[in-house]
Design a protein around this motif. Structure first.
Motif, PDB file in Angstrom:
ATOM      1  N   GLU A   6       8.287 -21.743 -13.585  1.00  0.00           N
ATOM      2  CA  GLU A   6       7.254 -21.240 -12.673  1.00  0.00           C
ATOM      3  C   GLU A   6       7.083 -19.730 -12.802  1.00  0.00           C
ATOM      4  O   GLU A   6       5.962 -19.206 -12.801  1.00  0.00           O
ATOM      5  CB  GLU A   6       7.584 -21.605 -11.222  1.00  0.00           C
ATOM      6  N   TYR A   7       8.211 -19.030 -12.928  1.00  0.00           N
ATOM      7  CA  TYR A   7       8.153 -17.574 -13.051  1.00  0.00           C
ATOM      8  C   TYR A   7       7.495 -17.165 -14.361  1.00  0.00           C
ATOM      9  O   TYR A   7       6.709 -16.205 -14.404  1.00  0.00           O
ATOM     10  CB  TYR A   7       9.564 -16.980 -12.970  1.00  0.00           C
ATOM     11  N   PHE A   8       7.822 -17.876 -15.425  1.00  0.00           N
ATOM     12  CA  PHE A   8       7.242 -17.556 -16.728  1.00  0.00           C
ATOM     13  C   PHE A   8       5.732 -17.785 -16.710  1.00  0.00           C
ATOM     14  O   PHE A   8       4.964 -16.982 -17.262  1.00  0.00           O
ATOM     15  CB  PHE A   8       7.894 -18.409 -17.824  1.00  0.00           C
ATOM     16  N   ILE A  58      16.381 -19.103  -8.776  1.00  0.00           N
ATOM     17  CA  ILE A  58      16.333 -20.347  -9.538  1.00  0.00           C
ATOM     18  C   ILE A  58      17.138 -21.421  -8.815  1.00  0.00           C
ATOM     19  O   ILE A  58      18.293 -21.181  -8.458  1.00  0.00           O
ATOM     20  CB  ILE A  58      16.903 -20.143 -10.959  1.00  0.00           C
ATOM     21  N   PRO A  59      16.579 -22.618  -8.603  1.00  0.00           N
ATOM     22  CA  PRO A  59      15.202 -23.011  -8.943  1.00  0.00           C
ATOM     23  C   PRO A  59      14.201 -22.487  -7.923  1.00  0.00           C
ATOM     24  O   PRO A  59      14.558 -22.259  -6.766  1.00  0.00           O
ATOM     25  CB  PRO A  59      15.264 -24.533  -8.913  1.00  0.00           C
ATOM     26  N   TYR A  60      12.976 -22.292  -8.357  1.00  0.00           N
ATOM     27  CA  TYR A  60      11.927 -21.874  -7.444  1.00  0.00           C
ATOM     28  C   TYR A  60      11.488 -23.070  -6.617  1.00  0.00           C
ATOM     29  O   TYR A  60      11.217 -24.149  -7.139  1.00  0.00           O
ATOM     30  CB  TYR A  60      10.724 -21.324  -8.213  1.00  0.00           C
ATOM     31  N   LYS A  61      11.436 -22.863  -5.301  1.00  0.00           N
ATOM     32  CA  LYS A  61      10.981 -23.922  -4.398  1.00  0.00           C
ATOM     33  C   LYS A  61       9.817 -23.398  -3.557  1.00  0.00           C
ATOM     34  O   LYS A  61       9.803 -22.235  -3.163  1.00  0.00           O
ATOM     35  CB  LYS A  61      12.118 -24.373  -3.481  1.00  0.00           C
ATOM     36  N   SER A  62       8.874 -24.274  -3.265  1.00  0.00           N
ATOM     37  CA  SER A  62       7.716 -23.895  -2.471  1.00  0.00           C
ATOM     38  C   SER A  62       7.417 -24.989  -1.465  1.00  0.00           C
ATOM     39  O   SER A  62       7.732 -26.179  -1.703  1.00  0.00           O
ATOM     40  CB  SER A  62       6.501 -23.669  -3.378  1.00  0.00           C
ATOM     41  N   ILE A  63       6.816 -24.636  -0.358  1.00  0.00           N
ATOM     42  CA  ILE A  63       6.420 -25.650   0.636  1.00  0.00           C
ATOM     43  C   ILE A  63       5.266 -26.499   0.104  1.00  0.00           C
ATOM     44  O   ILE A  63       4.935 -27.542   0.680  1.00  0.00           O
ATOM     45  CB  ILE A  63       6.063 -25.011   1.985  1.00  0.00           C
ATOM     46  N   LEU A  64       4.662 -26.056  -1.024  1.00  0.00           N
ATOM     47  CA  LEU A  64       3.541 -26.794  -1.605  1.00  0.00           C
ATOM     48  C   LEU A  64       4.006 -27.923  -2.526  1.00  0.00           C
ATOM     49  O   LEU A  64       3.281 -28.885  -2.765  1.00  0.00           O
ATOM     50  CB  LEU A  64       2.635 -25.843  -2.391  1.00  0.00           C
ATOM     51  N   PHE A  65       5.248 -27.760  -3.081  1.00  0.00           N
ATOM     52  CA  PHE A  65       5.747 -28.802  -3.979  1.00  0.00           C
ATOM     53  C   PHE A  65       7.263 -28.746  -4.040  1.00  0.00           C
ATOM     54  O   PHE A  65       7.885 -27.789  -3.608  1.00  0.00           O
ATOM     55  CB  PHE A  65       5.156 -28.659  -5.386  1.00  0.00           C
ATOM     56  N   ILE A 105       0.282 -16.519  -2.950  1.00  0.00           N
ATOM     57  CA  ILE A 105       0.707 -17.911  -2.743  1.00  0.00           C
ATOM     58  C   ILE A 105       2.112 -18.143  -3.280  1.00  0.00           C
ATOM     59  O   ILE A 105       2.944 -18.793  -2.637  1.00  0.00           O
ATOM     60  CB  ILE A 105      -0.295 -18.883  -3.406  1.00  0.00           C
ATOM     61  N   PHE A 106       2.409 -17.581  -4.449  1.00  0.00           N
ATOM     62  CA  PHE A 106       3.715 -17.787  -5.076  1.00  0.00           C
ATOM     63  C   PHE A 106       4.834 -17.244  -4.189  1.00  0.00           C
ATOM     64  O   PHE A 106       5.854 -17.907  -3.969  1.00  0.00           O
ATOM     65  CB  PHE A 106       3.747 -17.108  -6.443  1.00  0.00           C
ATOM     66  N   ALA A 107       4.663 -16.018  -3.670  1.00  0.00           N
ATOM     67  CA  ALA A 107       5.702 -15.408  -2.828  1.00  0.00           C
ATOM     68  C   ALA A 107       5.619 -15.889  -1.389  1.00  0.00           C
ATOM     69  O   ALA A 107       6.646 -16.047  -0.724  1.00  0.00           O
ATOM     70  CB  ALA A 107       5.578 -13.886  -2.874  1.00  0.00           C
ATOM     71  N   GLY A 108       4.407 -16.146  -0.920  1.00  0.00           N
ATOM     72  CA  GLY A 108       4.218 -16.472   0.486  1.00  0.00           C
ATOM     73  C   GLY A 108       4.575 -17.891   0.869  1.00  0.00           C
ATOM     74  O   GLY A 108       4.829 -18.169   2.057  1.00  0.00           O
ATOM     75  N   LEU A 155       8.991 -20.210   9.097  1.00  0.00           N
ATOM     76  CA  LEU A 155       9.340 -18.966   8.430  1.00  0.00           C
ATOM     77  C   LEU A 155       8.386 -18.634   7.292  1.00  0.00           C
ATOM     78  O   LEU A 155       8.054 -17.462   7.076  1.00  0.00           O
ATOM     79  CB  LEU A 155      10.777 -19.032   7.896  1.00  0.00           C
ATOM     80  N   TRP A 156       7.916 -19.645   6.576  1.00  0.00           N
ATOM     81  CA  TRP A 156       7.040 -19.361   5.439  1.00  0.00           C
ATOM     82  C   TRP A 156       5.733 -18.719   5.900  1.00  0.00           C
ATOM     83  O   TRP A 156       5.097 -17.981   5.125  1.00  0.00           O
ATOM     84  CB  TRP A 156       6.783 -20.612   4.600  1.00  0.00           C
ATOM     85  N   TRP A 157       5.327 -18.960   7.139  1.00  0.00           N
ATOM     86  CA  TRP A 157       4.152 -18.266   7.680  1.00  0.00           C
ATOM     87  C   TRP A 157       4.372 -16.756   7.661  1.00  0.00           C
ATOM     88  O   TRP A 157       3.484 -15.985   7.298  1.00  0.00           O
ATOM     89  CB  TRP A 157       3.869 -18.714   9.110  1.00  0.00           C
ATOM     90  N   VAL A 158       5.576 -16.355   8.082  1.00  0.00           N
ATOM     91  CA  VAL A 158       5.925 -14.935   8.108  1.00  0.00           C
ATOM     92  C   VAL A 158       5.876 -14.360   6.700  1.00  0.00           C
ATOM     93  O   VAL A 158       5.298 -13.295   6.467  1.00  0.00           O
ATOM     94  CB  VAL A 158       7.327 -14.735   8.719  1.00  0.00           C
ATOM     95  N   PHE A 159       6.495 -15.061   5.751  1.00  0.00           N
ATOM     96  CA  PHE A 159       6.495 -14.597   4.365  1.00  0.00           C
ATOM     97  C   PHE A 159       5.077 -14.509   3.807  1.00  0.00           C
ATOM     98  O   PHE A 159       4.756 -13.573   3.063  1.00  0.00           O
ATOM     99  CB  PHE A 159       7.334 -15.536   3.489  1.00  0.00           C
ATOM    100  N   PHE A 160       4.255 -15.474   4.149  1.00  0.00           N
ATOM    101  CA  PHE A 160       2.884 -15.484   3.632  1.00  0.00           C
ATOM    102  C   PHE A 160       2.103 -14.283   4.166  1.00  0.00           C
ATOM    103  O   PHE A 160       1.396 -13.605   3.407  1.00  0.00           O
ATOM    104  CB  PHE A 160       2.176 -16.784   4.025  1.00  0.00           C
TER     105      PHE A 160
END
Length: 353
Positions: free
Chosen positions: A2-4, A346-353, A36-39, A90-95
């Motif tokens: 994902e980062y690459f 690592i690993p990258y995790k997101s609330i989207l997937f 989106i990636f960080a938030g 919490l992800w709302w805050v980050f976003f």
């Protein structure tokens, strides 16, 4: 992976924009992708655990809003309270933090340099991971400071103090930025700059900060936290001959060599050169205390985004394209290497997937 993919997307867009001279508005897809990636990250980033504890501990009750053991500034606490009162997570805050930081930094880059694509690429080296996936509160404060630099040049002290006061609501490190208004806009002789660097190098080889915190009466609060960092076996360790040290040294040498040319090309050159010198001096002065190199350094490291972009003034268009391709390789190498240096990204995790 994902980062690459993210850094590749930014690099390709930066190269394309340099070739075609893209309008700032057309950078919107990259800005949205970065937000989106960080938030939307979940259990990713070395700040996740502490911010989760703070989010759970912060009460939405008016009488207990600031009754939290974690060392969080009032602006960040109120943001968490607002999110919790709306039933958010919490992800709302980050976003929100990422959207604010990334948008403001992009707008600031557009003010200080005409080489917007190059500036956005360099943001991936000197700000993105640090501000949006590591030190979120400080990232917001630095973004505000970055924006306020224009008021130092224009000598608008009220506006500068006002913006910094907002930054202070998110991170206490903004306190050290107030005095800069009075001297960082001035041009100093290269001789004085070199003397300052040598002085910081010599002092940095001593245990001056450890002696200072042991001498001062420190009982509690943030001052006690600073003392804990200094005396820590983890954070209070040397960090001098790092990759970043040689990187800054080379950049400053180039800036010094072409100093007269660059100061004519852009009115902001002097101030960003001075900030870059401060960043390098911090590396030297706090060489025995890793945490301060990291936490103070990121405030001023953002100046390298602008300073390096000014090197494009020294090149023809064809050379600029080659320059940004080389920087794409460098930034990609650093970015991928950094996120794989530990297990916090690592690993990258997101609330989207």
């Amino acid at each position: 992976m994902e980062y690459f993919l993210l850094i590749t997307f930014v690099c390709l867009f930066a190269i394309f924009s340099t070739v075609s001279k893209t309008s700032p508005l057309l950078f919107t897809p990259v800005i949205i992708a970065l937000i989106i990636f960080a938030g939307t990250r979940h259990e990713t980033g070395n700040d996740w655990g502490e911010y989760l504890k703070a989010f759970n501990a912060i009460s939405s009750s008016p009488s207990e809003i600031f009754n939290v053991e974690h060392r969080m500034e009032s602006g960040y606490i109120l943001l968490n309270v607002a999110v919790k009162s709306m039933g958010g997570e919490l992800w709302w805050v980050f976003f929100i933090c990422s959207a604010f930081t990334i948008t403001l930094i992009f707008a600031s880059i557009n003010i200080y340099t005409p080489f917007l694509a190059l500036g956005l690429l360099l943001f991936m080296r000197y700000g993105y991971l640090q501000f949006d996936m590591m030190f979120v509160r400080q990232g917001m404060a630095v973004a505000l400071f970055f924006f306020s630099i224009q008021y130092i040049t224009s000598r608008e002290i009220i506006k500068y103090i006002s913006v910094l006061s907002i930054a202070l609501l998110f991170h206490v490190s903004a306190l050290i930025l107030y005095p800069l208004y009075f001297f960082v806009h001035k041009e100093y002789s290269i001789y004085k700059v070199i003397l300052l660097i040598i002085f910081c190098l010599i002092i940095g080889q001593t245990s001056w900060l450890e002696h200072l915190v042991n001498f001062l009466p420190i009982d509690g609060g943030k001052a006690a936290a600073i003392k804990g960092y200094v005396l820590s076996d983890v954070w209070g360790v040397p960090k001098l001959l790092s990759f970043s040290f040689f990187e800054k040294l080379i950049i400053l040498c180039v800036a010094i060599k072409y100093f007269k040319t660059l100061k004519i090309k852009n009115s902001y050159f002097i101030i960003f050169f001075n900030f870059s010198v401060i960043a390098f001096c911090i590396t030297l002065l706090f060489s025995n205390y890793m945490v301060f190199v990291d936490r103070l350094g990121i405030i001023f490291n953002i100046s390298f985004i602008i300073l390096i972009s000014y090197f494009s003034y020294l090149m023809q268009q064809r050379d600029r394209i080659l320059f940004i391709i080389v920087l794409c390789c460098f930034v990609t190498f650093w970015f991928v290497r950094y996120v794989h240096s530990g297990d916090t990204f690592i690993p990258y995790k997101s609330i989207l997937f």
